[in-house]
Design a protein around this motif. Structure first.
Motif, PDB file in Angstrom:
ATOM      1  N   GLU A 148       0.822  -1.208   0.000  1.00 40.27           N
ATOM      2  CA  GLU A 148       0.000   0.000   0.000  1.00 40.27           C
ATOM      3  C   GLU A 148       0.858   1.261   0.000  1.00 40.27           C
ATOM      4  O   GLU A 148       1.711   1.434   0.866  1.00 40.27           O
ATOM      5  CB  GLU A 148      -0.822   0.008   1.289  1.00 40.27           C
ATOM      6  N   LYS A 150       0.048   4.183   0.892  1.00 42.46           N
ATOM      7  CA  LYS A 150      -0.160   4.985   2.100  1.00 42.46           C
ATOM      8  C   LYS A 150       0.717   4.495   3.253  1.00 42.46           C
ATOM      9  O   LYS A 150       1.096   5.255   4.120  1.00 42.46           O
ATOM     10  CB  LYS A 150      -1.640   4.948   2.515  1.00 42.46           C
ATOM     11  N   MET A 151       1.019   3.193   3.232  1.00 42.55           N
ATOM     12  CA  MET A 151       1.898   2.644   4.264  1.00 42.55           C
ATOM     13  C   MET A 151       3.301   3.248   4.104  1.00 42.55           C
ATOM     14  O   MET A 151       3.961   3.598   5.079  1.00 42.55           O
ATOM     15  CB  MET A 151       1.953   1.132   4.083  1.00 42.55           C
ATOM     16  N   TRP A 153       3.939   6.097   2.636  1.00 42.93           N
ATOM     17  CA  TRP A 153       3.823   7.522   2.979  1.00 42.93           C
ATOM     18  C   TRP A 153       3.903   7.705   4.493  1.00 42.93           C
ATOM     19  O   TRP A 153       4.549   8.641   4.975  1.00 42.93           O
ATOM     20  CB  TRP A 153       2.511   8.098   2.439  1.00 42.93           C
ATOM     21  N   SER A 154       3.214   6.835   5.215  1.00 46.87           N
ATOM     22  CA  SER A 154       3.265   6.926   6.678  1.00 46.87           C
ATOM     23  C   SER A 154       4.706   6.810   7.155  1.00 46.87           C
ATOM     24  O   SER A 154       5.136   7.542   8.050  1.00 46.87           O
ATOM     25  CB  SER A 154       2.418   5.816   7.313  1.00 46.87           C
ATOM     26  N   GLY A 155       5.449   5.884   6.554  1.00 49.82           N
ATOM     27  CA  GLY A 155       6.860   5.724   6.910  1.00 49.82           C
ATOM     28  C   GLY A 155       7.674   6.951   6.538  1.00 49.82           C
ATOM     29  O   GLY A 155       8.515   7.407   7.323  1.00 49.82           O
ATOM     30  N   ARG A 168      12.515  -1.769   5.657  1.00 53.23           N
ATOM     31  CA  ARG A 168      11.703  -1.862   6.876  1.00 53.23           C
ATOM     32  C   ARG A 168      10.205  -1.785   6.632  1.00 53.23           C
ATOM     33  O   ARG A 168       9.413  -2.002   7.552  1.00 53.23           O
ATOM     34  CB  ARG A 168      12.151  -0.784   7.865  1.00 53.23           C
ATOM     35  N   ILE A 169       9.787  -1.484   5.400  1.00 54.04           N
ATOM     36  CA  ILE A 169       8.350  -1.521   5.113  1.00 54.04           C
ATOM     37  C   ILE A 169       8.038  -2.482   3.966  1.00 54.04           C
ATOM     38  O   ILE A 169       7.247  -3.399   4.131  1.00 54.04           O
ATOM     39  CB  ILE A 169       7.796  -0.105   4.811  1.00 54.04           C
ATOM     40  N   PRO A 172       9.071  -6.392   4.971  1.00 50.25           N
ATOM     41  CA  PRO A 172       8.134  -7.106   5.838  1.00 50.25           C
ATOM     42  C   PRO A 172       6.717  -7.182   5.269  1.00 50.25           C
ATOM     43  O   PRO A 172       6.052  -8.204   5.419  1.00 50.25           O
ATOM     44  CB  PRO A 172       8.161  -6.321   7.148  1.00 50.25           C
ATOM     45  N   ALA A 173       6.270  -6.115   4.601  1.00 49.13           N
ATOM     46  CA  ALA A 173       4.901  -6.141   4.064  1.00 49.13           C
ATOM     47  C   ALA A 173       4.763  -7.219   2.994  1.00 49.13           C
ATOM     48  O   ALA A 173       3.715  -7.837   2.856  1.00 49.13           O
ATOM     49  CB  ALA A 173       4.530  -4.773   3.499  1.00 49.13           C
ATOM     50  N   ARG A 248       2.793 -14.907  11.147  1.00 45.84           N
ATOM     51  CA  ARG A 248       1.560 -15.190  11.887  1.00 45.84           C
ATOM     52  C   ARG A 248       0.695 -13.938  12.025  1.00 45.84           C
ATOM     53  O   ARG A 248      -0.489 -14.017  12.324  1.00 45.84           O
ATOM     54  CB  ARG A 248       1.860 -15.798  13.250  1.00 45.84           C
ATOM     55  N   TRP A 249       1.266 -12.767  11.755  1.00 48.07           N
ATOM     56  CA  TRP A 249       0.506 -11.522  11.805  1.00 48.07           C
ATOM     57  C   TRP A 249      -0.382 -11.334  10.586  1.00 48.07           C
ATOM     58  O   TRP A 249      -1.253 -10.489  10.571  1.00 48.07           O
ATOM     59  CB  TRP A 249       1.466 -10.327  11.882  1.00 48.07           C
ATOM     60  N   SER A 250      -0.124 -12.111   9.525  1.00 45.14           N
ATOM     61  CA  SER A 250      -0.822 -11.812   8.262  1.00 45.14           C
ATOM     62  C   SER A 250      -2.165 -12.521   8.198  1.00 45.14           C
ATOM     63  O   SER A 250      -2.419 -13.485   8.908  1.00 45.14           O
ATOM     64  CB  SER A 250       0.056 -12.162   7.076  1.00 45.14           C
ATOM     65  N   GLU A 251      -3.030 -12.012   7.359  1.00 42.83           N
ATOM     66  CA  GLU A 251      -4.360 -12.585   7.213  1.00 42.83           C
ATOM     67  C   GLU A 251      -4.241 -13.994   6.651  1.00 42.83           C
ATOM     68  O   GLU A 251      -3.571 -14.191   5.657  1.00 42.83           O
ATOM     69  CB  GLU A 251      -5.186 -11.747   6.216  1.00 42.83           C
ATOM     70  N   PRO A 252      -4.886 -14.964   7.262  1.00 46.60           N
ATOM     71  CA  PRO A 252      -4.827 -16.294   6.665  1.00 46.60           C
ATOM     72  C   PRO A 252      -5.670 -16.335   5.390  1.00 46.60           C
ATOM     73  O   PRO A 252      -6.811 -15.906   5.392  1.00 46.60           O
ATOM     74  CB  PRO A 252      -5.423 -17.200   7.747  1.00 46.60           C
TER      75      PRO A 252
END
Lengths: 261, 271
Positions: A148, A150-151, A153-155, A168-169, A172-173, A248-252
């Motif tokens: 994304e 926007k992610m 941009w936030s960084g 770092r974005i 991992p994303a 494990r943080w990601s949507e299954p």
């Protein structure tokens, strides 16, 4: 005490293995062919192979080449794929090249590579490297492309530089997608490993397999197939464990894990 | 909270938008004029909403102030300095939340302070305080996927507040939420804002949201995106939604603004 459905799910892979072996046993008994030993005969030959020092050295050599080829491929392919996913110019440069390489069976390149680099470790490792690279590049590319805006941009607003945003974005994303590519790559590493040893017979698990075939030791041939298959299943299961932990943080996306882990 | 709010010191400009135009190339030969000659000054400590229909370029204007998009023409300035890129003095909050899904709630909120080399223990203490302030105490170790939309936006707000931006840039932050959650977040945002009075630039297409929250409503029209009118909302603070809805002056602002949009729609359709 596990609930019955969980028990069945846990046992399912084991049941599937037993089922395949049972089918094999029945088919072999029915056909009564010399070149088709029964499952029991094949499995009886396994301890002999695993107890043989020469064979173990061969198998370890195979695994070493596979590990190096896979490792280097992952280290090169992930940054390349991520850069392609975030930069139109980089993608435009590498895309045509990769599109040409992609459908070519990597083993078909072996004769040329052998001609240049000989029949040793370098040639075989290079073929494994080529086999692993493409799916990892492709999935890293797709993963990076889907990050994304926007992610990022936030960084950027937090003060992350372009390189920091990449590491770092974007990394991992895109990790769930990257690891999907790595899993495919791992299986391809095993396939290209065996194929390369078929072509350049000198050492390795593939070498044992085809030597046994030449000598008509069919139980050894089938035993090797079981060993190589078990290696693949084992590596995949280990990889899936690691993958599931890392993301494990990601949507299954799938409720049923397609693995033995 | 009984601070005197009616009297404020003479406001000074913090953001100046100076004759900004934005052209997007939609196809090889067609240009789309998204923003045309926009000039706007935003005072320090003011809550300013940019209100307009979708496609009027209101988000683009916000992105230009954020430094995420460079204007084709003109310039935006922050405290007199031309904006050339994003920076921690301007903190965005997006409609899409844009949280880092691999980080927990605490990890997300701590990200900015850690980037600015605040010591881990200090960043954590501050972040825990902010998480409590946005009403998410107890959720520190949850991952974004485990949260509802409203909770995600609370985390996004805390994450941005954590690095102390001087200006909050809110891009339809409550647009993806259901009506009930939206109302609660509007109330909570006002409560938080009334504590430290950060400058807020708030993009929305909801008339009552703009009137309820803002000191100033900038009305925009589309094709090309222009400022139609700037309306000062003279309603007392602190504002409470249930009181305000019954207030005739509030109702008049809403009705007037809606009427102005309707008129411009009609004018647009006949021309």
């Amino acid at each position: 005490m596990m609930p019955p459905t969980a028990l069945v799910r846990r046992a399912a892979p084991v049941l599937a293995c037993i089922g395949v072996l049972a089918l094999w046993q029945v088919a072999a008994l029915a056909l009564k062919n010399d070149s088709f030993p029964t499952a029991v005969e094949a499995m009886r030959a396994i301890p002999a192979i695993l107890g043989d020092k020469e064979a173990l050295i061969n198998i370890m050599a195979s695994l070493r080449r596979m590990a190096i080829g896979f490792g280097v491929a992952v280290l090169v392919s992930i940054p390349l794929g991520l850069m392609m996913g975030r930069s139109r110019a980089v993608a435009a440069f590498f895309n045509p090249l990769l599109m040409v390489i992609y459908p070519v069976p990597k083993a078909a390149l072996m004769p040329i590579i052998m001609l240049w680099l000989g029949v040793g470790d370098i040639t075989k490792t290079l073929v494994i490297f080529l086999g692993v690279s493409l799916p990892v590049i492709y999935h890293s590319f797709e993963g990076a492309k889907a990050v994304e805006e926007k992610m990022l941009w936030s960084g950027a607003a937090m003060g992350l530089s372009a390189i920091q945003r990449m590491v770092r974005i974007v990394l991992p994303a895109a990790l769930p997608e990257i690891l999907t590519g790595c899993r495919t790559g791992l299986v391809l590493a095993l396939i290209t490993m065996i194929t390369s040893e078929m072509i350049a017979r000198q050492s390795g698990a593939g070498n044992i397999l085809f030597n046994a075939l030449d000598m008509g030791q069919y139980d050894t041939v089938f035993a090797m197939i079981i060993i190589v298959g078990a290696m693949g299943i084992g590596l995949d299961a280990i990889f899936e464990r690691v993958r599931a932990r890392l993301v494990r943080w990601s949507e299954p996306q799938f409720d049923m894990p397609l693995s033995f882990s | 909270m009984t601070e005197p709010v009616a009297i404020r010191k003479a406001a000074s400009a913090i953001i100046e938008i100076d004759r900004v135009s934005q052209i997007f190339q939609t196809s090889a030969r067609k240009d789309h004029l998204a923003l045309s000659d926009i000039s706007l000054t935003i005072d320090e400590g003011a809550f300013v909403s940019i209100l307009g229909p979708s496609g009027c370029g209101k988000s683009t204007l916000l992105y230009i102030v954020g430094g995420f998009v460079s204007p084709t023409d003109g310039a935006a300035k922050m405290k007199g300095k031309t904006i050339t890129g994003p920076g921690p003095d301007r903190g965005p909050v997006f409609q899409e939340f844009a949280l880092f899904p691999w980080k927990t709630v605490l990890g997300n909120v701590m990200y900015g302070p850690r980037q600015q080399r605040v010591r881990a223990s200090e960043a954590e203490a501050q972040s825990r305080g902010l998480i409590e302030m946005v009403g998410l105490k107890g959720y520190e170790n949850f991952y974004p996927k485990e949260l509802s939309g409203g909770m995600k936006q609370r985390v996004a707000l805390a994450r941005t507040l954590a690095y102390h931006p001087e200006v909050l840039l809110m891009d339809e932050p409550f647009g993806a939420l259901d009506a009930h959650t939206r109302t609660r977040l509007q109330n909570d945002l006002l409560n938080i804002w009334e504590r430290d009075r950060k400058t807020v630039l708030f993009v929305t297409h909801s008339v009552d949201e703009a009137v309820f929250l803002s000191d100033k409503v900038v009305m925009m029209s589309k094709s090309p995106g222009r400022i139609r009118q700037v309306i000062d909302v003279d309603l007392p603070r602190p504002r409470r939604r249930n009181e305000l809805l019954l207030e005739p002056r509030y109702q008049k602002y809403v009705v007037d603004i809606e009427r102005m949009f309707d008129e411009s729609d009609e004018a647009g359709s006949t021309s």
